[in-house]
Each structure stands twice: as C-alpha cells, then as structure tokens.
Design a protein around this motif. Structure first.
Motif, PDB file in Angstrom:
ATOM      1  N   ASP A 237      -4.220  -5.654   3.995  1.00 60.83           N
ATOM      2  CA  ASP A 237      -4.020  -5.382   2.579  1.00 60.83           C
ATOM      3  C   ASP A 237      -4.100  -3.879   2.311  1.00 60.83           C
ATOM      4  O   ASP A 237      -4.308  -3.079   3.223  1.00 60.83           O
ATOM      5  CB  ASP A 237      -5.023  -6.162   1.721  1.00 60.83           C
ATOM      6  N   VAL A 330       1.704  -5.607  -2.521  1.00 59.96           N
ATOM      7  CA  VAL A 330       1.252  -5.579  -3.919  1.00 59.96           C
ATOM      8  C   VAL A 330       1.565  -6.936  -4.528  1.00 59.96           C
ATOM      9  O   VAL A 330       2.714  -7.268  -4.792  1.00 59.96           O
ATOM     10  CB  VAL A 330       1.960  -4.461  -4.710  1.00 59.96           C
ATOM     11  N   THR A 331       0.537  -7.762  -4.728  1.00 62.97           N
ATOM     12  CA  THR A 331       0.724  -9.129  -5.215  1.00 62.97           C
ATOM     13  C   THR A 331      -0.053  -9.416  -6.494  1.00 62.97           C
ATOM     14  O   THR A 331       0.009 -10.527  -7.014  1.00 62.97           O
ATOM     15  CB  THR A 331       0.285 -10.139  -4.137  1.00 62.97           C
ATOM     16  N   SER A 332      -0.798  -8.450  -6.990  1.00 62.67           N
ATOM     17  CA  SER A 332      -1.605  -8.679  -8.183  1.00 62.67           C
ATOM     18  C   SER A 332      -0.717  -8.899  -9.400  1.00 62.67           C
ATOM     19  O   SER A 332       0.483  -8.614  -9.396  1.00 62.67           O
ATOM     20  CB  SER A 332      -2.542  -7.495  -8.424  1.00 62.67           C
ATOM     21  N   MET A 333      -1.322  -9.399 -10.468  1.00 60.08           N
ATOM     22  CA  MET A 333      -0.591  -9.681 -11.705  1.00 60.08           C
ATOM     23  C   MET A 333      -1.134  -8.798 -12.832  1.00 60.08           C
ATOM     24  O   MET A 333      -2.243  -8.279 -12.763  1.00 60.08           O
ATOM     25  CB  MET A 333      -0.740 -11.161 -12.087  1.00 60.08           C
ATOM     26  N   ARG A 336      -3.499  -4.973 -13.284  1.00 58.31           N
ATOM     27  CA  ARG A 336      -3.864  -4.576 -11.918  1.00 58.31           C
ATOM     28  C   ARG A 336      -2.617  -4.336 -11.057  1.00 58.31           C
ATOM     29  O   ARG A 336      -2.615  -3.460 -10.197  1.00 58.31           O
ATOM     30  CB  ARG A 336      -4.753  -5.644 -11.281  1.00 58.31           C
ATOM     31  N   TYR A 337      -1.555  -5.114 -11.296  1.00 58.79           N
ATOM     32  CA  TYR A 337      -0.311  -4.952 -10.540  1.00 58.79           C
ATOM     33  C   TYR A 337       0.229  -3.532 -10.694  1.00 58.79           C
ATOM     34  O   TYR A 337       0.559  -2.870  -9.715  1.00 58.79           O
ATOM     35  CB  TYR A 337       0.717  -5.974 -11.025  1.00 58.79           C
ATOM     36  N   LYS A 339      -1.407  -0.871 -11.649  1.00 57.24           N
ATOM     37  CA  LYS A 339      -2.347   0.092 -11.082  1.00 57.24           C
ATOM     38  C   LYS A 339      -2.171   0.201  -9.572  1.00 57.24           C
ATOM     39  O   LYS A 339      -2.177   1.302  -9.013  1.00 57.24           O
ATOM     40  CB  LYS A 339      -3.783  -0.322 -11.412  1.00 57.24           C
ATOM     41  N   GLU A 340      -2.041  -0.961  -8.904  1.00 53.45           N
ATOM     42  CA  GLU A 340      -1.853  -0.939  -7.449  1.00 53.45           C
ATOM     43  C   GLU A 340      -0.522  -0.290  -7.087  1.00 53.45           C
ATOM     44  O   GLU A 340      -0.422   0.447  -6.093  1.00 53.45           O
ATOM     45  CB  GLU A 340      -1.929  -2.359  -6.886  1.00 53.45           C
ATOM     46  N   PHE A 382     -10.661  -0.974  -9.612  1.00 54.42           N
ATOM     47  CA  PHE A 382      -9.678  -1.824 -10.311  1.00 54.42           C
ATOM     48  C   PHE A 382     -10.307  -3.168 -10.678  1.00 54.42           C
ATOM     49  O   PHE A 382     -11.055  -3.745  -9.904  1.00 54.42           O
ATOM     50  CB  PHE A 382      -8.464  -2.068  -9.424  1.00 54.42           C
TER      51      PHE A 382
END
Length: 382
Positions: A237, A330-333, A336-337, A339-340, A382
């Motif tokens: 990750d 990058v899999t966040s929603m 946070r998505y 930001k990543e 985050f």
C-alpha cells in the motif's frame, strides 16, 4: 497540513524529538503524540501552550515544562563538564601507559616474522577478523550455482550461500574480465570498512586472490523490492511503499552527507545518469527513477521510442495522476481519496525533481528525506 486543526500521531512508534517548527502551526488546536518513543524537550510556544499533559504520556524521555507532567530538561553544568574531562583524560593516560608498550612489542614481533616469511602471491583482504576461504565460499554457494543466484549488478553477481556454521550469507562476486571491476573491489573494501548504517547491508568479510574477488555480506531474507512490486502474491500500500523509499533515501543521505567524504552508491536499480559524470547527483537521478517505478509499477525499460518513465509520469502530473499510478493503490472514498491522490502527486513531484536533466537542478538526499518524512506524517494524520 499547515491548515489542519487536529493532528493525532499517538500509538505510531515514532522516535526522535518533537520538531520545534510545529510551534509555527498557529491553527493547530489538537496535537496528540502519546504512546510513542519520543525524547527531548517538548516545545512550549504556539499550539503547545494549550496542549494537555495526557497528549505526551508514554514516551521514552520527554522533558520540559512541569505542566506537561514530565521532568525538567537537564541543564549542562560547566563544573561537572570539567570534572568529566579530567576523569576521561586520566583514563586515557592510564590506557596509554598499559597498552602502548604492548603495541610496540606486538608490532616488533610481526615485523620479525614478516622478514622470515616468504611473500604470498595470492592475497586475502579481510574487513573483519573472521576468515572465510575461497573453497569455503564455493562450498557455501554450491560452486556459485545458478540456483543460488540472487541478482546481477554493474560489476558482478550476488549469490546466496550457507556456511558450515549455518550462517546465511550473500556473496558478491566481481567480474574480473572488467578492469573497472577489480578497481571497484578495492575501492569498496576500503570504503565499507567505515560505513555503519541500519539501512545498509553489513559486510562480514572479503576474499581475494588472482582469479577471484568477492565481498561476503549479511544475507537479507525478505527479498528485493522488485519481488514485492511485480509478484501477484504481494501488494504494497501507499504507507509501505513510502516507508521503503524513505529507508532507501536515509541510506543515501548517510552516504552522501554523513561520511567524511561523499560515497557514491552508483548501483541503484535502475542505474541512470544523463550527464556522463559520476557524482552524488547520479544517485539522486537513479533514486528518482526508482521512486517513480515504486508508485507506478512500470519498469523504466518497458517504454519504446523516445518515451521514458520520467516523461510518462511528467505528462500526467498533477491533473491525471490516476492515469499513471499503480492500479488499486488509491482506493479510499470521499475526502480521504482526494488527500491520498494529492499525496501521491506530491511524491511524484519529488521524484521528478530528483530526475532533473541538469545535475545542478536536482535536489539533494537531505531534502528528499525531509519531504518524504513530512508526507508520511500527513498520511498518518488522514
């Protein structure tokens, strides 16, 4: 991070001191660094004026104001310092009186023996006192069997081996058909005597005769970064990739800035340099390409024509970073998505700064370490 009001870094095994520069973050209302391994003085200005004592509990050796429930920081005593200097001086004089005569006797005996013994045509140069013969290395690596080959570099190949004691080793065998390889071996032996860093592989010893030159290294069992990037059995990750690349950057920072004279690694994978001159800037360029490869999972040699990995990324940063980043990285929603995504774009920007066409335009490894460590703190927040 400058506009953030809440920062919780507790339970992260963070070591070192709390940067005094955090006093400048006037908008910061909440800072929790409890349950870490921090030491040194707790800053007292800026947001720290309103911090509670429980935000600093369970650290190794924090000190400062009594309102944080930590001991006061020690103040240096000139008198105590002078007493210590005198004590150390007496100890050194005592050691000298005992050992200097012994050293002269030892050197005299060696000189006498050296005059009687014939000069050996095959020499063994060892970095440590442990002796490993050429034949023992052959036995340990099954005669440098291809099945034990770990990888190949600019000047030779590396084999895994197991000594009779059961110790696993890595044997870097130099290709003596290359004139530069023999010179590289002598240089590496000289340089590696003084290198000490947690992110550099330890050298056990070296072995050399007319037809064979090798360094015996500590074996690192976890394999190469390439295995974790390109094998379908593993997935790293963002945090893991960033942590690995920070470790590599710290090692290069030590080589470039932490030694008496700069040491050039010159063998990072891939090995890149457009200026034709060997310098620390070559390492910086190679590191930049390595950083791009780590986050895109694209090999530098897989592009055709005039397109390169550097160009492939630079055409898409920062607007279309998802077009080049490793799939599923990058899999966040939601918030946070984004930001990543912004963080990965910032990492790519650092990599591209390392790969500037002009060596003078490339950043240095000290700045790279500082920027990436700050990004790691952002990622944790985050």
């Amino acid at each position: 991070m400058v506009g953030s009001k809440f920062l919780d870094l507790s339970h992260n095994i963070i070591s070192g001191i709390i940067p005094k520069s955090l006093e400048k973050l006037q908008n910061l209302k909440y800072l929790n660094v409890s349950f870490n391994k921090l030491n040194g003085e707790i800053p007292s200005g800026g947001p720290f004026k309103n911090c509670l004592s429980q935000f600093f509990i369970y650290n190794e050796a924090l000190c400062g104001s009594s309102r944080f429930s930590v001991p006061a920081c020690p103040t240096p005593s000139k008198h105590r310092s002078n007493r210590k200097k005198v004590l150390v001086l007496f100890i050194l004089l005592g050691i000298a009186l005992v050992f200097v005569p012994s050293i002269f006797v030892f050197l005299w005996i060696r000189y006498r023996r050296g005059k009687r013994a014939p000069q050996q045509p095959d020499s063994l140069a060892f970095i440590t006192r442990e002796r490993i013969s050429y034949y023992e290395l052959l036995q340990a690596t099954e005669a440098l069997s291809e099945s034990n080959l770990i990888g190949s570099g600019s000047f030779g190949s590396v084999y895994k081996g197991v000594l009779r004691s059961g110790t696993a080793i890595a044997v870097k065998v130099f290709n003596l058909q290359l004139d530069v390889a023999s010179k590289s071996f002598d240089t590496e032996c000289e340089v590696l005597r003084s290198l000490r860093h947690r992110n550099l592989v330890k050298v056990i010893t070296s072995c050399s005769n007319r037809d064979f030159k090798a360094l015996v290294l500590e074996y690192i069992p976890n394999g190469s970064l390439e295995k974790y990037l390109y094998s379908h059995n593993y997935f790293l990750d963002i945090f893991q990739r960033l942590s690995i690349m920070i470790d590599v950057a710290c090692a290069l920072e030590y080589l470039h800035h932490g030694c008496l004279s700069p040491v050039i690694h010159c063998d990072l994978k891939p090995k890149y340099g457009l200026d034709g001159l060997v310098s620390t800037k070559c390492d910086v360029y190679s590191y930049g390409i390595m950083l791009l490869e780590t986050f895109t999972r694209r090999r530098p040699n897989e592009f055709e024509g005039d397109l390169s990995l550097k160009q492939y990324v630079s055409y898409s940063i920062p607007e279309a970073v998802m077009d080049v980043v490793n799939v599923n990285l990058v899999t966040s929603m939601g918030n946070r998505y984004q930001k990543e995504l912004d963080l990965v774009a910032s990492i790519m920007k650092v990599a591209l700064d390392c790969c500037a066409e002009s060596p003078a335009g490339r950043t240095n490894m000290k700045d790279v370490v500082g920027m990436l460590q700050m990004m790691k703190i952002q990622l944790l927040a985050f």
